[in-house]
Design a protein around this motif. Structure first.
Motif, mmCIF file in Angstrom:
data_model
loop_
_atom_site.group_PDB
_atom_site.id
_atom_site.type_symbol
_atom_site.label_atom_id
_atom_site.label_comp_id
_atom_site.label_asym_id
_atom_site.label_seq_id
_atom_site.Cartn_x
_atom_site.Cartn_y
_atom_site.Cartn_z
ATOM 1 N N ASP A 117 -0.908 -43.731 -23.494
ATOM 2 C CA ASP A 117 -0.979 -42.075 -24.380
ATOM 3 C C ASP A 117 -1.163 -41.356 -23.048
ATOM 4 O OD1 ASP A 117 -1.613 -40.143 -25.519
ATOM 5 O OD2 ASP A 117 -2.740 -41.183 -26.405
ATOM 6 N N PHE A 118 -1.055 -40.400 -22.740
ATOM 7 C CA PHE A 118 -1.432 -39.952 -21.018
ATOM 8 C C PHE A 118 -1.863 -38.508 -21.472
ATOM 9 C CE2 PHE A 118 2.996 -41.190 -22.102
ATOM 10 C CZ PHE A 118 3.304 -41.745 -20.900
ATOM 11 N N ALA A 119 -3.530 -38.653 -20.576
ATOM 12 C CA ALA A 119 -4.240 -37.217 -20.096
ATOM 13 C C ALA A 119 -4.422 -36.338 -18.939
ATOM 14 C CB ALA A 119 -5.421 -37.489 -20.582
ATOM 15 N N GLU A 168 4.702 -41.495 -13.120
ATOM 16 C CA GLU A 168 5.990 -41.839 -13.253
ATOM 17 C C GLU A 168 6.005 -43.100 -12.991
ATOM 18 O OE1 GLU A 168 10.543 -40.282 -12.446
ATOM 19 O OE2 GLU A 168 8.472 -39.168 -11.574
ATOM 20 N N TYR A 169 4.789 -43.373 -11.994
ATOM 21 C CA TYR A 169 4.924 -45.290 -11.462
ATOM 22 C C TYR A 169 4.749 -45.938 -12.179
ATOM 23 C CZ TYR A 169 4.021 -48.876 -9.030
ATOM 24 O OH TYR A 169 4.016 -50.080 -7.944
ATOM 25 N N LEU A 170 3.189 -45.427 -13.208
ATOM 26 C CA LEU A 170 2.728 -46.381 -14.084
ATOM 27 C C LEU A 170 3.200 -46.105 -15.022
ATOM 28 C CD1 LEU A 170 -0.977 -44.721 -13.926
ATOM 29 C CD2 LEU A 170 -0.600 -46.800 -13.121
ATOM 30 N N THR A 171 4.277 -45.101 -15.450
ATOM 31 C CA THR A 171 4.657 -45.208 -16.974
ATOM 32 C C THR A 171 5.932 -46.585 -16.502
ATOM 33 O OG1 THR A 171 4.610 -43.716 -16.883
ATOM 34 C CG2 THR A 171 6.053 -44.521 -18.301
ATOM 35 N N ALA A 172 6.494 -46.725 -15.765
ATOM 36 C CA ALA A 172 7.700 -47.335 -15.074
ATOM 37 C C ALA A 172 7.198 -48.847 -14.190
ATOM 38 C CB ALA A 172 8.103 -46.924 -13.241
ATOM 39 N N CYS A 173 5.796 -49.342 -14.378
ATOM 40 C CA CYS A 173 5.536 -50.594 -14.385
ATOM 41 C C CYS A 173 5.610 -50.490 -15.569
ATOM 42 C CB CYS A 173 4.008 -49.848 -13.363
ATOM 43 S SG CYS A 173 4.762 -50.167 -12.150
ATOM 44 N N LEU A 177 1.500 -54.239 -29.476
ATOM 45 C CA LEU A 177 1.560 -53.794 -28.047
ATOM 46 C C LEU A 177 0.160 -53.020 -27.888
ATOM 47 C CD1 LEU A 177 4.984 -52.817 -26.842
ATOM 48 C CD2 LEU A 177 4.213 -55.005 -26.843
ATOM 49 N N PRO A 178 -0.738 -53.975 -26.869
ATOM 50 C CA PRO A 178 -1.576 -53.246 -26.636
ATOM 51 C C PRO A 178 -1.124 -52.036 -26.127
ATOM 52 C CG PRO A 178 -1.883 -55.382 -25.408
ATOM 53 C CD PRO A 178 -0.241 -54.919 -26.522
ATOM 54 N N HIS A 179 -2.888 -50.921 -26.614
ATOM 55 C CA HIS A 179 -2.752 -49.239 -26.803
ATOM 56 C C HIS A 179 -3.380 -48.671 -24.939
ATOM 57 C CE1 HIS A 179 -4.613 -45.093 -27.804
ATOM 58 N NE2 HIS A 179 -3.343 -44.986 -26.863
ATOM 59 N N ILE A 180 -2.622 -48.515 -24.378
ATOM 60 C CA ILE A 180 -2.982 -48.150 -22.920
ATOM 61 C C ILE A 180 -3.665 -46.515 -22.913
ATOM 62 C CG2 ILE A 180 -3.122 -48.033 -20.402
ATOM 63 C CD1 ILE A 180 -2.634 -50.419 -20.297
ATOM 64 N N LEU A 181 -4.338 -46.081 -22.322
ATOM 65 C CA LEU A 181 -4.424 -44.835 -21.984
ATOM 66 C C LEU A 181 -4.962 -44.410 -20.416
ATOM 67 C CD1 LEU A 181 -5.039 -40.879 -22.921
ATOM 68 C CD2 LEU A 181 -7.513 -41.853 -22.517
ATOM 69 N N LEU A 182 -3.692 -43.280 -20.468
ATOM 70 C CA LEU A 182 -3.343 -43.122 -19.043
ATOM 71 C C LEU A 182 -4.642 -41.988 -18.152
ATOM 72 C CD1 LEU A 182 0.166 -44.237 -18.095
ATOM 73 C CD2 LEU A 182 -2.078 -45.993 -17.116
ATOM 74 N N ILE A 183 -5.199 -41.990 -17.756
ATOM 75 C CA ILE A 183 -5.764 -39.998 -17.426
ATOM 76 C C ILE A 183 -5.788 -39.857 -15.636
ATOM 77 C CG2 ILE A 183 -7.484 -39.114 -17.106
ATOM 78 C CD1 ILE A 183 -8.904 -41.059 -19.209
ATOM 79 N N GLU A 184 -4.376 -38.982 -15.443
ATOM 80 C CA GLU A 184 -3.709 -39.905 -14.232
ATOM 81 C C GLU A 184 -3.255 -37.768 -13.626
ATOM 82 O OE1 GLU A 184 -3.110 -39.243 -10.427
ATOM 83 O OE2 GLU A 184 -3.664 -41.182 -11.307
ATOM 84 N N ASP A 185 -3.139 -37.270 -13.000
ATOM 85 C CA ASP A 185 -3.475 -35.626 -13.078
ATOM 86 C C ASP A 185 -2.835 -35.661 -12.004
ATOM 87 O OD1 ASP A 185 -4.835 -36.096 -11.184
ATOM 88 O OD2 ASP A 185 -4.681 -34.473 -10.491
ATOM 89 N N THR A 187 8.006 -36.401 -17.794
ATOM 90 C CA THR A 187 7.569 -35.741 -18.872
ATOM 91 C C THR A 187 7.579 -37.681 -19.677
ATOM 92 O OG1 THR A 187 8.341 -33.760 -20.225
ATOM 93 C CG2 THR A 187 7.775 -34.951 -22.209
ATOM 94 N N PRO A 188 6.554 -38.351 -20.278
ATOM 95 C CA PRO A 188 6.634 -39.643 -20.620
ATOM 96 C C PRO A 188 7.984 -40.122 -20.982
ATOM 97 C CG PRO A 188 4.801 -39.511 -20.853
ATOM 98 C CD PRO A 188 5.940 -37.563 -20.170
ATOM 99 N N SER A 189 8.906 -41.121 -20.237
ATOM 100 C CA SER A 189 10.628 -40.717 -21.106
ATOM 101 C C SER A 189 10.997 -42.524 -21.550
ATOM 102 C CB SER A 189 12.229 -40.942 -20.433
ATOM 103 O OG SER A 189 11.579 -41.682 -18.929
ATOM 104 N N HIS A 190 9.442 -43.051 -21.796
ATOM 105 C CA HIS A 190 9.073 -44.154 -22.499
ATOM 106 C C HIS A 190 9.040 -44.184 -23.355
ATOM 107 C CE1 HIS A 190 11.246 -44.843 -18.228
ATOM 108 N NE2 HIS A 190 10.267 -44.784 -18.075
ATOM 109 N N PRO A 191 8.782 -44.080 -24.666
ATOM 110 C CA PRO A 191 8.424 -43.889 -26.268
ATOM 111 C C PRO A 191 7.871 -45.572 -26.637
ATOM 112 C CG PRO A 191 10.884 -42.934 -26.754
ATOM 113 C CD PRO A 191 10.217 -42.627 -25.064
#
Length: 321
Positions: free
Chosen positions: A100-102, A87-92, A73-81, A63-67
């Protein structure tokens, strides 16, 4: 690393991989400092019902834990299953972007059209719709055609990269990628957008402007916006709702697209267009203050004078002199 890996496989059914890695005190402390959560000593992989059995999905929960609360800030949509990649993208990206996530291509398309993010990072191999389908759908929809899209894939061969670029990908990163590589790519795309914003600002705000060359869909879109505003700004009942209706977008969709392309909100564009045309009338002596206000769609001359003062730093009567 002193670990062990084993596999149990049944043809036509799937495979289960068992990876055991030893946890030492130094590693535990380092992982706790970096991720603020205890490491997992045992990782089990098994086939996902959403994917072909030739693919392997990590079944750890994520569960994304970095609100991010900074709306600027620029808004990025991460589309990854893949949860590990998410988790790595979120940490980066945490702390530098709104995330945002899909978790499949179809959900990513729906979120992109609804929220109109500033950037999209999408995997290629995903269930329901893959990254190439995401790319083609969003790049051919007027609501989302302007959004830079980065494709992520484990396929590093030239043909795979060309396939993504030919479909309109703005960048292509091969897994595994370095954090700095991702950040530099994102910043370069945003910098390119800022350069375009200056060009488009001059076009949409000029009282008289020649058509853009329509080299891409965004040129055509801004020409359409400008034509609608030019044809209707003299009507006092013309505003943002009417512009949205004529364009065929919701308020939020039009707002985010216009801000991305020009850094100007649609309502500010309408107001500035009216005031710029009023200034032309006043400078030419073709109308007095009240007449100029009425001709550009203002019912109330005093309100017009207030906005004019804010826009140009002088009263409209001073311009007419």
């Amino acid at each position: 690393m002193g670990g062990d890996i084993s596999v149990e496989s049944t043809v036509g059914v799937g495979s289960t991989f068992l990876v055991k890695l030893p946890i030492r005190n130094d590693e535990l402390r380092m992982m706790n400092d970096e991720y603020a959560s205890p490491p997992t000593a045992l990782l089990t992989h098994s086939p996902s019902p959403e994917k072909n059995s030739s693919f392997i999905t990590h079944h750890s929960s994520f569960t994304p834990s970095h609100p991010v609360t900074a709306q600027s800030l620029p808004h990025i949509l991460l589309i990854e299953d893949n949860p590990d990649v998410v988790e790595y993208l979120t940490a980066c990206l945490k702390g530098q972007y709104q995330l945002d996530f899909a978790y499949n291509g179809q959900a990513g398309i729906e979120k992109a059209l609804e929220n109109v993010p500033d950037l999209i990072v999408s995997d290629v191999m995903m269930p329901i719709k893959d990254g190439f389908e995401v790319l083609e759908t969003l790049k051919n929809d007027e609501r989302s055609s302007h959004i830079p899209i980065i494709l992520l894939t484990a396929k590093a061969d030239v043909q795979s990269r060309l396939a993504g670029l030919r479909r309109g990908a703005d960048a292509y990163l091969s897994k595994p990628f370095h954090q700095e590589e991702l950040l530099v790519t994102l910043e370069n795309l945003l910098a390119s957008r800022r350069t375009l914003q200056l060009k488009y600002q001059q076009y949409v705000l000029a009282p008289e402007a020649s058509d853009l060359p329509a080299a891409d869909p965004e040129d055509s879109f801004l020409q359409k916006v400008r034509a609608i505003v030019e044809a209707n700004y003299q009507h006092d009942d013309f505003g943002l709702p009417q512009l949205c209706q004529k364009i065929g977008m919701s308020r939020s969709q039009l707002f985010r697209k216009m801000k991305a392309l020009t850094d100007i909100a649609p309502s500010d564009l309408i107001r500035s267009h009216r005031l710029n045309n009023a200034k032309v009338l006043l400078e030419s002596g073709a109308a007095n203050v009240a007449e100029a206000a009425w001709q550009v769609g203002f019912k109330d001359p005093s309100y017009f004078s207030k906005l004019y003062q804010e826009e140009f730093g002088e009263a409209p009567s001073a311009t007419r002199k």
